[in-house]
Design a protein around this motif. Structure first.
Motif, PDB file in Angstrom:
ATOM      1  N   LEU A  19      41.860  32.223  47.766  1.00  0.00           N
ATOM      2  CA  LEU A  19      41.831  31.791  46.368  1.00  0.00           C
ATOM      3  C   LEU A  19      42.393  32.894  45.471  1.00  0.00           C
ATOM      4  O   LEU A  19      43.275  32.661  44.655  1.00  0.00           O
ATOM      5  N   LEU A  20      41.907  34.111  45.650  1.00  0.00           N
ATOM      6  CA  LEU A  20      42.359  35.224  44.826  1.00  0.00           C
ATOM      7  C   LEU A  20      43.806  35.587  45.117  1.00  0.00           C
ATOM      8  O   LEU A  20      44.521  36.067  44.236  1.00  0.00           O
ATOM      9  N   ALA A  21      44.274  35.356  46.341  1.00  0.00           N
ATOM     10  CA  ALA A  21      45.654  35.675  46.701  1.00  0.00           C
ATOM     11  C   ALA A  21      46.648  34.792  45.951  1.00  0.00           C
ATOM     12  O   ALA A  21      47.819  35.146  45.832  1.00  0.00           O
ATOM     13  N   ARG A  22      46.194  33.673  45.440  1.00  0.00           N
ATOM     14  CA  ARG A  22      47.073  32.748  44.704  1.00  0.00           C
ATOM     15  C   ARG A  22      47.321  33.198  43.268  1.00  0.00           C
ATOM     16  O   ARG A  22      48.180  32.645  42.582  1.00  0.00           O
ATOM     17  N   LEU A  23      46.595  34.182  42.793  1.00  0.00           N
ATOM     18  CA  LEU A  23      46.722  34.628  41.409  1.00  0.00           C
ATOM     19  C   LEU A  23      47.849  35.638  41.239  1.00  0.00           C
ATOM     20  O   LEU A  23      48.079  36.489  42.097  1.00  0.00           O
ATOM     21  N   SER A  24      48.531  35.560  40.110  1.00  0.00           N
ATOM     22  CA  SER A  24      49.522  36.577  39.754  1.00  0.00           C
ATOM     23  C   SER A  24      48.771  37.858  39.406  1.00  0.00           C
ATOM     24  O   SER A  24      47.558  37.831  39.153  1.00  0.00           O
ATOM     25  N   PRO A  25      49.449  38.999  39.378  1.00  0.00           N
ATOM     26  CA  PRO A  25      48.758  40.257  39.046  1.00  0.00           C
ATOM     27  C   PRO A  25      48.033  40.221  37.699  1.00  0.00           C
ATOM     28  O   PRO A  25      46.909  40.705  37.583  1.00  0.00           O
ATOM     29  N   ASN A  26      48.663  39.652  36.672  1.00  0.00           N
ATOM     30  CA  ASN A  26      48.006  39.583  35.359  1.00  0.00           C
ATOM     31  C   ASN A  26      46.796  38.661  35.384  1.00  0.00           C
ATOM     32  O   ASN A  26      45.769  38.950  34.763  1.00  0.00           O
ATOM     33  N   ALA A  27      46.904  37.548  36.099  1.00  0.00           N
ATOM     34  CA  ALA A  27      45.778  36.619  36.201  1.00  0.00           C
ATOM     35  C   ALA A  27      44.637  37.246  37.001  1.00  0.00           C
ATOM     36  O   ALA A  27      43.468  37.038  36.687  1.00  0.00           O
ATOM     37  N   LEU A  28      44.972  38.036  38.018  1.00  0.00           N
ATOM     38  CA  LEU A  28      43.937  38.695  38.816  1.00  0.00           C
ATOM     39  C   LEU A  28      43.164  39.714  37.982  1.00  0.00           C
ATOM     40  O   LEU A  28      41.942  39.833  38.102  1.00  0.00           O
ATOM     41  N   ALA A  29      43.872  40.424  37.110  1.00  0.00           N
ATOM     42  CA  ALA A  29      43.196  41.372  36.212  1.00  0.00           C
ATOM     43  C   ALA A  29      42.244  40.631  35.278  1.00  0.00           C
ATOM     44  O   ALA A  29      41.119  41.082  35.041  1.00  0.00           O
ATOM     45  N   LEU A  30      42.680  39.502  34.764  1.00  0.00           N
ATOM     46  CA  LEU A  30      41.823  38.696  33.898  1.00  0.00           C
ATOM     47  C   LEU A  30      40.635  38.164  34.683  1.00  0.00           C
ATOM     48  O   LEU A  30      39.508  38.157  34.190  1.00  0.00           O
ATOM     49  N   TRP A  31      40.882  37.712  35.921  1.00  0.00           N
ATOM     50  CA  TRP A  31      39.819  37.195  36.794  1.00  0.00           C
ATOM     51  C   TRP A  31      38.693  38.217  36.911  1.00  0.00           C
ATOM     52  O   TRP A  31      37.525  37.880  36.761  1.00  0.00           O
ATOM     53  N   SER A  32      39.051  39.473  37.196  1.00  0.00           N
ATOM     54  CA  SER A  32      38.036  40.511  37.373  1.00  0.00           C
ATOM     55  C   SER A  32      37.156  40.647  36.142  1.00  0.00           C
ATOM     56  O   SER A  32      35.936  40.743  36.253  1.00  0.00           O
ATOM     57  N   SER A  33      37.773  40.626  34.979  1.00  0.00           N
ATOM     58  CA  SER A  33      37.027  40.767  33.733  1.00  0.00           C
ATOM     59  C   SER A  33      36.145  39.549  33.458  1.00  0.00           C
ATOM     60  O   SER A  33      34.947  39.683  33.183  1.00  0.00           O
TER      61      SER A  33
END
Length: 75
Positions: A19-33
């Motif tokens: 699931l997390l591998a599908r995120l772009s780098p910017n979206a992954l940073a937002l996900w963490s927050s």
């Protein structure tokens, strides 16, 4: 006592990592927050993963436009 919700910040299963591998780098940073904030408030559960993925990716793409006048949802 209500069981604590599953947190997606650190993938616990292979499905979570995919699931997390599908995120772009910017979206992954937002996900963490966002995941940290929602889980801290007790509002994040395992069923929320796909929806949170969509939100993070859409918001990251909108931010990448560089123009806040661009609507998040096309008319």
């Amino acid at each position: 006592m209500k069981p604590s919700p599953k947190v997606f910040q650190q993938p616990a299963k292979a499905g979570d990592a995919r699931l997390l591998a599908r995120l772009s780098p910017n979206a992954l940073a937002l996900w963490s927050s966002v995941a940290r904030q929602l889980s801290g408030a007790g509002l994040l559960d395992s069923v929320d993963g796909e929806l949170l993925l969509c939100y993070c990716e859409a918001y990251a793409r909108w931010c990448a436009t560089g123009d806040p006048r661009v609507p998040l949802v096309p008319h």
